[in-house]
Write an enzyme that holds these catalytic residues in place. Sequence first.
Site, PDB file in Angstrom:
ATOM      1  N   ALA A  19      -1.094 -17.087  -0.046  1.00 32.78           N
ATOM      2  CA  ALA A  19      -1.785 -17.548  -1.298  1.00 32.78           C
ATOM      3  C   ALA A  19      -1.430 -16.623  -2.491  1.00 32.78           C
ATOM      4  CB  ALA A  19      -3.544 -17.086  -1.146  1.00 32.78           C
ATOM      5  N   ALA A  27       6.936  -9.397  -2.008  1.00 34.62           N
ATOM      6  CA  ALA A  27       6.895 -10.259  -0.865  1.00 34.62           C
ATOM      7  C   ALA A  27       5.730 -11.473  -0.768  1.00 34.62           C
ATOM      8  CB  ALA A  27       7.029  -9.905   0.552  1.00 34.62           C
ATOM      9  N   GLU A 174      -6.700   3.240   0.493  1.00 33.44           N
ATOM     10  CA  GLU A 174      -5.930   2.260   1.394  1.00 33.44           C
ATOM     11  C   GLU A 174      -5.942   2.521   2.911  1.00 33.44           C
ATOM     12  OE1 GLU A 174      -4.518  -0.966  -0.302  1.00 33.44           O
ATOM     13  OE2 GLU A 174      -6.129  -0.344  -1.506  1.00 33.44           O
ATOM     14  N   HIS A 249       2.304   0.827  -0.894  1.00 39.20           N
ATOM     15  CA  HIS A 249       1.765   1.703  -0.036  1.00 39.20           C
ATOM     16  C   HIS A 249       2.934   2.658   0.311  1.00 39.20           C
ATOM     17  CE1 HIS A 249      -1.508  -1.435   1.165  1.00 39.20           C
ATOM     18  NE2 HIS A 249      -1.987  -0.590   0.459  1.00 39.20           N
ATOM     19  N   CYS A 370       2.607  -1.720   8.835  1.00 39.82           N
ATOM     20  CA  CYS A 370       1.566  -2.396   8.551  1.00 39.82           C
ATOM     21  C   CYS A 370       0.718  -2.824   9.351  1.00 39.82           C
ATOM     22  CB  CYS A 370       1.689  -3.625   7.481  1.00 39.82           C
ATOM     23  SG  CYS A 370       2.584  -3.170   5.838  1.00 39.82           S
TER      24      CYS A 370
END
Length: 446
Positions: A19, A27, A174, A249, A370
């Site tokens: 989305a 990306a 985060e 990040h 990730c």
Amino acid sequence: MQATEANFDGLVGPTHNYAGLSFGNVASQNNEKSVANPKAAAKQGLRKMKQLADLGFHQGVLPPQERPSMRLLRELGFSGDDATVIARVARDAPELLAAASSASAMWTANAATVSPSADTNDGRVHFTPANLCSKLHRAIEHESTRRTLRTMFNDTDRFVVHEALPGTPALGDEGAANHTRFCEEYGARGVEFFVYGRSEYRRGPEPKRFPARQSFEASRAVAHRHGLADEATVYAQQNPDVIDAGVFHNDVIAVGNRNTLFCHQFAFVEPNAVYDELRAKLSGLKAAFNVIEVPDAQVSVADAVSSYLFNSQLLTRPDGKQVLVVPQECRENPRVAAYLDDLTSRTGPIDDVLVFDLRESMKNGGGPACLRLRVVLDDAERAAVTPGVWIDDTLFGRLDAWIEKHYRDRLAPADLTDPHLLAESRTALDELTQILGLGSLYDFQR
């Protein structure tokens, strides 16, 4: 005490889609409105978990969160039964349906920051779920994350799962994507390394194109909450220029493990001062410190972002050697591939490279690092974790069959309007909690 690192990977959820929700994530933006394959995404991640478990690493799994989040949509003023709510949101605010349907909780590096018992002042493992307040689709994750972690790590004599920090930009957090830990041995006391992008109250450089998501104040609050000693804590600012280049990040530009930091030349503001402080504080713990700094002339920031060279896992094998786990995009970029060949040909901390196909996750900006949350555990702590979440041959087979049974192999943005997707997801998650032995984890089960 003897301890090892366990990795808990996020299982990709049934609503995995593209989305384009993450501004600053190149990306994610580049693949907006592409057609996703949730079945392939989940199986790619599961295969990585299984291969690492087969190599002797402690490998666990974290379940997906319920999506679409009907709680969010109702909190935003939509009412009626579930099908009516989805239809109204799809008609009036499709961007909210996309946010409520995101499978981004798969990237468990953002689930929480974790400090092992060797570092904390009460001798327990501490978890702080990340508030992820910079993005709506991620800010809704922390309550479910806390519930999941408290279910899996439920021995309060050994584990503390805190609430997330208040969800304000001044405390934007985060999670472990901006945190690592250095030590001589996993069970020994270590130095915890917090990387931030901006400060709410201190003057300093900031990015101009993309937002800095992690604040210094959030990093400091987590360190204080976990009871970390000042002499064993280091804070560093991420280079704002690399944030503007798509490094949203720190784990997109650096990765650390035990006494090794593998990073890009431009990862940090004042990198030499950062290395010196880490080296000095580790020396105080009688630990060595190695930096492998990749020159921009060999691998540019653009190449690092497109290949996710640094969004890798750096793992210590049972024989003591270190292996770098990278996505296949690293082999498809000739400059990155050449660097990796050179890295493993010379004497140094990293002996080997493992390559994985994680294409579905990578198209949304998530590589091997990730997908995993690192938790250092001693033998007793590891035994206290809910047993059904550890990957072995049996669990792999059950999860693979579960994915095959419940997941679609095609999901376009328009498919998020299908009310059957919610029912499919709930059926899948209800079965998953039985497979993992997690009880009534989700709101719809209560």
